[in-house]
Design an enzyme around this catalytic site. Structure first.
Site, PDB file in Angstrom:
ATOM      1  N   LYS A  54      -9.462  18.910  13.488  1.00 52.19           N
ATOM      2  CA  LYS A  54      -9.424  17.740  14.381  1.00 52.19           C
ATOM      3  C   LYS A  54      -8.003  17.383  14.782  1.00 52.19           C
ATOM      4  O   LYS A  54      -7.703  17.162  15.960  1.00 52.19           O
ATOM      5  CB  LYS A  54     -10.106  16.553  13.705  1.00 52.19           C
ATOM      6  CG  LYS A  54      -9.951  15.217  14.436  1.00 52.19           C
ATOM      7  CD  LYS A  54     -10.625  15.217  15.798  1.00 52.19           C
ATOM      8  CE  LYS A  54     -10.353  13.914  16.556  1.00 52.19           C
ATOM      9  NZ  LYS A  54     -11.084  12.769  16.026  1.00 52.19           N
ATOM     10  N   THR A  83     -11.507  10.101  11.270  1.00 52.51           N
ATOM     11  CA  THR A  83     -10.347  10.980  11.383  1.00 52.51           C
ATOM     12  C   THR A  83      -9.285  10.435  10.435  1.00 52.51           C
ATOM     13  O   THR A  83      -8.741   9.352  10.659  1.00 52.51           O
ATOM     14  CB  THR A  83      -9.811  11.017  12.822  1.00 52.51           C
ATOM     15  OG1 THR A  83     -10.810  11.572  13.676  1.00 52.51           O
ATOM     16  CG2 THR A  83      -8.555  11.879  12.908  1.00 52.51           C
ATOM     17  N   LYS A 129      -2.402   7.561  16.512  1.00 50.34           N
ATOM     18  CA  LYS A 129      -2.860   7.733  15.128  1.00 50.34           C
ATOM     19  C   LYS A 129      -3.028   9.213  14.804  1.00 50.34           C
ATOM     20  O   LYS A 129      -2.570   9.697  13.766  1.00 50.34           O
ATOM     21  CB  LYS A 129      -4.179   7.002  14.915  1.00 50.34           C
ATOM     22  CG  LYS A 129      -4.847   7.300  13.583  1.00 50.34           C
ATOM     23  CD  LYS A 129      -6.311   6.893  13.570  1.00 50.34           C
ATOM     24  CE  LYS A 129      -7.040   7.468  12.370  1.00 50.34           C
ATOM     25  NZ  LYS A 129      -8.481   7.172  12.368  1.00 50.34           N
ATOM     26  N   LEU A 159     -14.964   5.356   9.911  1.00 54.85           N
ATOM     27  CA  LEU A 159     -14.054   4.310   9.471  1.00 54.85           C
ATOM     28  C   LEU A 159     -12.647   4.531  10.022  1.00 54.85           C
ATOM     29  O   LEU A 159     -12.311   5.638  10.457  1.00 54.85           O
ATOM     30  CB  LEU A 159     -14.050   4.262   7.939  1.00 54.85           C
ATOM     31  CG  LEU A 159     -15.425   3.979   7.313  1.00 54.85           C
ATOM     32  CD1 LEU A 159     -15.425   4.326   5.829  1.00 54.85           C
ATOM     33  CD2 LEU A 159     -15.818   2.522   7.535  1.00 54.85           C
ATOM     34  N   PRO A 160     -11.801   3.482   9.995  1.00 54.24           N
ATOM     35  CA  PRO A 160     -10.505   3.590  10.679  1.00 54.24           C
ATOM     36  C   PRO A 160      -9.484   4.540  10.052  1.00 54.24           C
ATOM     37  O   PRO A 160      -8.740   5.204  10.765  1.00 54.24           O
ATOM     38  CB  PRO A 160      -9.976   2.141  10.641  1.00 54.24           C
ATOM     39  CG  PRO A 160     -11.171   1.289  10.436  1.00 54.24           C
ATOM     40  CD  PRO A 160     -12.097   2.102   9.590  1.00 54.24           C
TER      41      PRO A 160
END
Length: 296
Positions: free
Chosen positions: A171, A96, A246, A65-66
């Protein structure tokens, strides 16, 4: 083989879902984009109309998902995963998101009777389609033990990074390093060209010298040396500037919360922010090379 609900069939999720089907799992797929669901269905998934429909008999839920707000809503909203999946299901969020959001999701999942891992990925769209992603998983040992066989259906490198949220920590730190190294690689190739070295010659030298890095050898920002790199497709992503930005925002937020200095990370963030502000958020993140050459 497991009964899996896959939620989020975008550029990454679509390939990941397809590989779980190839691995022999029974997959119910859901996305707000009906075309993405139709594509997953054509590859063998059961098309689900809602999140609750997808998870109703799932042993495992995988999501891509975003952002954190979407993860928390999908899992813990009124029509979400926790309210509709069988108790004891394993929840694997591959999005992420912020470390704090991941840890909140873990706490809520455990309180509701579920095992959970945060398992963001590295490798990009090509690796998602090929099933060669790297997963960095955070969560309890028992949760990771149940999630690992599922992750192996989508990737080749599976790491248990530690407790809740540690997958996200790995990450964002890794992608901050990637963003920094890509800018440095672009600057090095641009300097070499200005000094009279062609890209192929510089690549042959530096790729076996102390400057060698993944941004050079696997994703070279100069057209020519690495044929599969976006630089040979006019910097069509790949991994877009907006996605790198992002991750750098997440890294900066986490660094502030932890009291960690990221001076070069903040500089990298500002460079990608500038590209985004000028309308190049859809360019591959190696497109910094075009900017350095005055081609944007």
């Amino acid at each position: 083989m497991a009964k899996i609900a896959f939620i989020g069939l975008g550029n990454m999720g679509g390939g990941m879902c397809a590989n779980l089907i190839k691995a022999g799992h029974t997959v119910a797929a859901f996305d707000l984009n009906a075309e993405a669901v139709s594509l997953a269905s054509s590859k063998g998934a059961r098309a689900a109309d809602t999140v609750s429909d997808a998870v109703r008999d799932a042993e495992v839920v995988v999501s891509m998902l975003p952002a954190g707000k979407h993860v928390l809503s999908v899992y813990f909203g009124a029509d979400g995963v926790a309210a509709n999946a069988p108790k004891g299901a394993v929840l694997i969020d591959c999005s992420t998101i912020a470390v704090t959001d991941a840890r909140e999701a873990h706490t809520k999942a455990e309180a509701a009777g579920f095992l959970m891992v945060d398992a963001p990925v590295s490798g990009g769209v090509a690796a998602a389609e090929a099933g060669t992603l790297t997963f960095m998983a955070g969560g309890e040992e028992a949760a990771f033990a149940k999630a690992e066989p599922i992750l192996k259906g989508m990737g080749k490198n599976i790491f248990h990074a530690g407790g809740a949220g540690n997958g996200q920590a790995a990450k964002i730190a890794n992608n901050m390093l990637l963003g920094i190294s890509m800018i440095g690689t672009c600057e090095a190739f641009n300097l070499a060209e200005k000094l009279g070295l062609d890209a192929e010659t510089f690549f042959k030298i530096s790729s076996v010298s102390s400057g060698q890095c993944w941004s050079m050898t696997s994703y070279c920002p100069a057209p020519g040396p690495v044929q599969t790199a976006p630089s040979n497709r006019d910097y069509k992503p790949g991994f877009a500037v907006a996605m790198m930005l992002k991750d750098l925002h997440l890294a900066a937020d986490a660094a502030r919360a932890a009291g960690a200095e990221i001076r070069v990370g903040e500089l990298a963030e500002s460079i990608y922010q500038n590209l985004s502000d000028r309308g190049f958020g859809g360019l591959d993140f190696s497109g910094v090379m075009k900017d350095l050459k005055g081609q944007l």
